[in-house]
Design a protein around this motif. Sequence first.
Motif, PDB file in Angstrom:
ATOM      1  N   SER A 125       0.810  -1.217   0.000  1.00  0.00           N
ATOM      2  CA  SER A 125       0.000   0.000   0.000  1.00  0.00           C
ATOM      3  C   SER A 125       0.846   1.270   0.000  1.00  0.00           C
ATOM      4  CB  SER A 125      -0.942   0.014   1.205  1.00  0.00           C
ATOM      5  OG  SER A 125      -0.213   0.002   2.414  1.00  0.00           O
ATOM      6  N   GLY A 126       2.012   1.248   0.604  1.00  0.00           N
ATOM      7  CA  GLY A 126       2.862   2.433   0.632  1.00  0.00           C
ATOM      8  C   GLY A 126       4.090   2.315  -0.239  1.00  0.00           C
ATOM      9  N   GLN A 127       4.074   1.372  -1.179  1.00  0.00           N
ATOM     10  CA  GLN A 127       5.262   1.088  -1.982  1.00  0.00           C
ATOM     11  C   GLN A 127       5.429   2.084  -3.121  1.00  0.00           C
ATOM     12  OE1 GLN A 127       5.091  -2.509  -4.368  1.00  0.00           O
ATOM     13  NE2 GLN A 127       7.201  -3.020  -3.846  1.00  0.00           N
ATOM     14  N   LYS A 128       6.657   2.494  -3.354  1.00  0.00           N
ATOM     15  CA  LYS A 128       7.027   3.307  -4.531  1.00  0.00           C
ATOM     16  C   LYS A 128       7.868   2.401  -5.414  1.00  0.00           C
ATOM     17  CE  LYS A 128       7.824   7.361  -6.733  1.00  0.00           C
ATOM     18  NZ  LYS A 128       8.582   6.891  -7.897  1.00  0.00           N
ATOM     19  N   TYR A 129       7.391   2.129  -6.639  1.00  0.00           N
ATOM     20  CA  TYR A 129       8.052   1.127  -7.468  1.00  0.00           C
ATOM     21  C   TYR A 129       8.232   1.637  -8.897  1.00  0.00           C
ATOM     22  CZ  TYR A 129       9.030  -3.326  -9.764  1.00  0.00           C
ATOM     23  OH  TYR A 129       9.612  -4.332 -10.494  1.00  0.00           O
ATOM     24  N   PHE A 178       3.437   4.859  -8.395  1.00  0.00           N
ATOM     25  CA  PHE A 178       2.554   4.719  -7.240  1.00  0.00           C
ATOM     26  C   PHE A 178       1.359   3.826  -7.597  1.00  0.00           C
ATOM     27  CE2 PHE A 178       4.719   8.733  -6.574  1.00  0.00           C
ATOM     28  CZ  PHE A 178       4.992   8.748  -5.222  1.00  0.00           C
ATOM     29  N   TRP A 179       0.940   2.980  -6.671  1.00  0.00           N
ATOM     30  CA  TRP A 179      -0.282   2.199  -6.851  1.00  0.00           C
ATOM     31  C   TRP A 179      -1.467   3.154  -6.769  1.00  0.00           C
ATOM     32  CZ3 TRP A 179       0.309  -2.754  -8.313  1.00  0.00           C
ATOM     33  CH2 TRP A 179       1.560  -3.348  -8.067  1.00  0.00           C
ATOM     34  N   GLN A 180      -2.354   3.098  -7.748  1.00  0.00           N
ATOM     35  CA  GLN A 180      -3.431   4.075  -7.843  1.00  0.00           C
ATOM     36  C   GLN A 180      -4.490   3.832  -6.771  1.00  0.00           C
ATOM     37  OE1 GLN A 180      -4.844   4.883 -11.823  1.00  0.00           O
ATOM     38  NE2 GLN A 180      -2.948   4.131 -12.731  1.00  0.00           N
ATOM     39  N   VAL A 181      -4.813   4.902  -6.043  1.00  0.00           N
ATOM     40  CA  VAL A 181      -5.734   4.792  -4.909  1.00  0.00           C
ATOM     41  C   VAL A 181      -6.243   6.181  -4.552  1.00  0.00           C
ATOM     42  CG1 VAL A 181      -3.880   5.051  -3.191  1.00  0.00           C
ATOM     43  CG2 VAL A 181      -5.973   3.814  -2.573  1.00  0.00           C
ATOM     44  N   VAL A 182      -7.365   6.240  -3.883  1.00  0.00           N
ATOM     45  CA  VAL A 182      -7.866   7.475  -3.294  1.00  0.00           C
ATOM     46  C   VAL A 182      -7.933   7.272  -1.787  1.00  0.00           C
ATOM     47  CG1 VAL A 182      -9.865   9.001  -3.036  1.00  0.00           C
ATOM     48  CG2 VAL A 182      -9.168   8.228  -5.306  1.00  0.00           C
ATOM     49  N   TRP A 183      -7.261   8.172  -1.047  1.00  0.00           N
ATOM     50  CA  TRP A 183      -7.242   8.099   0.406  1.00  0.00           C
ATOM     51  C   TRP A 183      -8.224   9.124   0.971  1.00  0.00           C
ATOM     52  CZ3 TRP A 183      -5.133   4.027   2.463  1.00  0.00           C
ATOM     53  CH2 TRP A 183      -4.041   3.402   1.855  1.00  0.00           C
ATOM     54  N   LEU A 184      -9.276   8.643   1.634  1.00  0.00           N
ATOM     55  CA  LEU A 184     -10.242   9.514   2.297  1.00  0.00           C
ATOM     56  C   LEU A 184      -9.675   9.966   3.634  1.00  0.00           C
ATOM     57  CD1 LEU A 184     -13.465   7.394   1.689  1.00  0.00           C
ATOM     58  CD2 LEU A 184     -12.626   9.305   0.306  1.00  0.00           C
ATOM     59  N   GLU A 185      -9.767  11.259   3.912  1.00  0.00           N
ATOM     60  CA  GLU A 185      -9.287  11.789   5.175  1.00  0.00           C
ATOM     61  C   GLU A 185     -10.195  11.317   6.315  1.00  0.00           C
ATOM     62  OE1 GLU A 185      -6.413  13.768   5.556  1.00  0.00           O
ATOM     63  OE2 GLU A 185      -6.173  12.966   3.541  1.00  0.00           O
ATOM     64  N   PRO A 186      -9.639  10.717   7.369  1.00  0.00           N
ATOM     65  CA  PRO A 186     -10.484  10.123   8.421  1.00  0.00           C
ATOM     66  C   PRO A 186     -11.385  11.120   9.135  1.00  0.00           C
ATOM     67  CG  PRO A 186      -8.175  10.212   9.092  1.00  0.00           C
ATOM     68  CD  PRO A 186      -8.211  10.557   7.643  1.00  0.00           C
ATOM     69  N   ARG A 217      15.024 -12.685 -14.094  1.00  0.00           N
ATOM     70  CA  ARG A 217      16.305 -12.337 -14.693  1.00  0.00           C
ATOM     71  C   ARG A 217      17.439 -12.321 -13.677  1.00  0.00           C
ATOM     72  NH1 ARG A 217      15.100  -7.311 -18.868  1.00  0.00           N
ATOM     73  NH2 ARG A 217      13.655  -8.411 -20.249  1.00  0.00           N
ATOM     74  N   GLY A 218      17.123 -12.090 -12.420  1.00  0.00           N
ATOM     75  CA  GLY A 218      18.157 -11.987 -11.402  1.00  0.00           C
ATOM     76  C   GLY A 218      17.693 -12.542 -10.079  1.00  0.00           C
ATOM     77  N   LEU A 219      18.525 -12.398  -9.047  1.00  0.00           N
ATOM     78  CA  LEU A 219      18.191 -12.871  -7.711  1.00  0.00           C
ATOM     79  C   LEU A 219      17.121 -11.999  -7.087  1.00  0.00           C
ATOM     80  CD1 LEU A 219      21.796 -13.607  -6.395  1.00  0.00           C
ATOM     81  CD2 LEU A 219      20.127 -15.255  -7.274  1.00  0.00           C
ATOM     82  N   PHE A 220      16.332 -12.600  -6.213  1.00  0.00           N
ATOM     83  CA  PHE A 220      15.229 -11.885  -5.580  1.00  0.00           C
ATOM     84  C   PHE A 220      15.746 -10.941  -4.497  1.00  0.00           C
ATOM     85  CE2 PHE A 220      12.017 -11.492  -2.228  1.00  0.00           C
ATOM     86  CZ  PHE A 220      10.959 -10.986  -2.968  1.00  0.00           C
ATOM     87  N   GLU A 221      15.183  -9.729  -4.444  1.00  0.00           N
ATOM     88  CA  GLU A 221      15.526  -8.762  -3.413  1.00  0.00           C
ATOM     89  C   GLU A 221      14.244  -8.165  -2.852  1.00  0.00           C
ATOM     90  OE1 GLU A 221      18.177  -5.800  -4.862  1.00  0.00           O
ATOM     91  OE2 GLU A 221      19.850  -7.189  -5.189  1.00  0.00           O
ATOM     92  N   PRO A 222      13.981  -8.314  -1.553  1.00  0.00           N
ATOM     93  CA  PRO A 222      12.799  -7.692  -0.947  1.00  0.00           C
ATOM     94  C   PRO A 222      12.894  -6.168  -1.024  1.00  0.00           C
ATOM     95  CG  PRO A 222      13.768  -9.349   0.507  1.00  0.00           C
ATOM     96  CD  PRO A 222      14.757  -9.108  -0.583  1.00  0.00           C
ATOM     97  N   ASP A 223      11.749  -5.506  -0.885  1.00  0.00           N
ATOM     98  CA  ASP A 223      11.702  -4.048  -0.926  1.00  0.00           C
ATOM     99  C   ASP A 223      12.214  -3.492   0.402  1.00  0.00           C
ATOM    100  OD1 ASP A 223      10.715  -1.308  -0.688  1.00  0.00           O
ATOM    101  OD2 ASP A 223       9.521  -1.736  -2.476  1.00  0.00           O
ATOM    102  N   GLY A 224      13.372  -2.836   0.366  1.00  0.00           N
ATOM    103  CA  GLY A 224      13.994  -2.351   1.599  1.00  0.00           C
ATOM    104  C   GLY A 224      13.178  -1.296   2.312  1.00  0.00           C
ATOM    105  N   ARG A 225      12.532  -0.411   1.570  1.00  0.00           N
ATOM    106  CA  ARG A 225      11.748   0.653   2.214  1.00  0.00           C
ATOM    107  C   ARG A 225      10.512   0.089   2.909  1.00  0.00           C
ATOM    108  NH1 ARG A 225      13.751   3.084  -2.489  1.00  0.00           N
ATOM    109  NH2 ARG A 225      15.063   4.902  -2.079  1.00  0.00           N
ATOM    110  N   VAL A 226       9.887  -0.905   2.297  1.00  0.00           N
ATOM    111  CA  VAL A 226       8.748  -1.561   2.942  1.00  0.00           C
ATOM    112  C   VAL A 226       9.211  -2.285   4.201  1.00  0.00           C
ATOM    113  CG1 VAL A 226       6.972  -3.334   2.672  1.00  0.00           C
ATOM    114  CG2 VAL A 226       7.472  -1.778   0.783  1.00  0.00           C
ATOM    115  N   PHE A 227      10.381  -2.926   4.137  1.00  0.00           N
ATOM    116  CA  PHE A 227      10.952  -3.588   5.309  1.00  0.00           C
ATOM    117  C   PHE A 227      11.153  -2.596   6.450  1.00  0.00           C
ATOM    118  CE2 PHE A 227      14.743  -4.593   7.801  1.00  0.00           C
ATOM    119  CZ  PHE A 227      14.474  -5.879   8.240  1.00  0.00           C
ATOM    120  N   LEU A 228      11.742  -1.444   6.156  1.00  0.00           N
ATOM    121  CA  LEU A 228      12.014  -0.441   7.186  1.00  0.00           C
ATOM    122  C   LEU A 228      10.721   0.081   7.797  1.00  0.00           C
ATOM    123  CD1 LEU A 228      14.861   1.570   5.433  1.00  0.00           C
ATOM    124  CD2 LEU A 228      15.111   0.029   7.378  1.00  0.00           C
ATOM    125  N   ARG A 229       9.724   0.374   6.951  1.00  0.00           N
ATOM    126  CA  ARG A 229       8.472   0.911   7.469  1.00  0.00           C
ATOM    127  C   ARG A 229       7.769  -0.104   8.369  1.00  0.00           C
ATOM    128  NH1 ARG A 229       6.465   1.933   2.995  1.00  0.00           N
ATOM    129  NH2 ARG A 229       4.926   0.269   2.810  1.00  0.00           N
TER     130      ARG A 229
END
Length: 338
Positions: A26-30, A130-138, A298-310
């Motif tokens: 949901s918060g990924q930048k790819y 960015f994954w397309q989405v609309v965020w409603l303000e709570p 094509r290459g070795l798998f690498e997890p998303d570091g920013r998602v890991f940190l968050r």
Amino acid sequence: MLVFACAGCGAVMTARLSRVALPDHSGQKYGHGLLPGLLEPGTYVVDPGNGRPWEPLQPEPEEHGLRQLAYCITGPPDRIGIAPGDVRGTVFVPERLGGCCCGWDGQYGPNLACAECGCPVATRVDDCGFWQVVWLEPDAVRPVAVDGPVQRVIGWAELAGTPPVDQLGFWSPLWEAAVAVALAHLVALSGGTRVTVPDGPVAETFRRAIDSLLPPGPPERRLVLAGPGLPTAIRDIALVPRHPQTGEVWPCDAAAVVPLDAGVWTYLARHDDRRLAPAAHGMPAGVRRDDPPPLLPRGLFEPDGRVFLRTLERLAPVRPPWLDHVYERVQARPREFA
């Protein structure tokens, strides 16, 4: 089933919706291309945030006549995510639509307002990467119960797998995010001791990252795939599916449980795309064949570091020294920590 209405004037803002679990990406930048929608039409999610106070992004000062762009892909706690096509009764806020590339990334704050009263109610995100989405303000909307069909919760045996590789041979960003979330759970509960993974599909996606983050040598723990249709006698750490609708984690009697996105888990549990050794004189009858052959990365798998940190920030806001060292290592090179 419910709709969301403007908290100011009561105008309906959405189509009828059913709640599902928040996706790992949901918060990924790819990348730099246009990505599809984050959610299926007719569904909504609630993002609890990371538990820390949130402040809107402040514009960066201009330098030599150029404005430095900074991207904010997270927001206030408990905001509601919906598919862009499920929005009703809104208009754009023109002064909050600048500074982007192929769409809007929401860095200027809510860019959709109620068409009836003009109050800012939501942020549309559809820029490249960015994954397309609309965020409603709570605080700007309120839920309203409506009549409609009751959402059917799919059974564990009905879970569909998510393929790990796209048609161009690149690892799926869904896998990169999902494995990063599970890896953060694993590292947080490991206590800083070594974790081993048996040979097979799970090892191909987890082992390199685990070995790079946790120290070698005894004592060691063992990560084993568990869940519907698999043996239940797991002594140590079980890698289990998380239901895509309810967010429920597969119940297990293991000493520790690591949740994994259901689509990724299902593919790992029910597929084995490793190549077979070719037969010397053709393929005998009854031997497994692949036509067409499975897509291979094509290459070795690498997890998303920013998602890991968050995820690690949310799981362990106060980190012991060994875990803080892991956090700093990944933070220094989030794109290639595996």
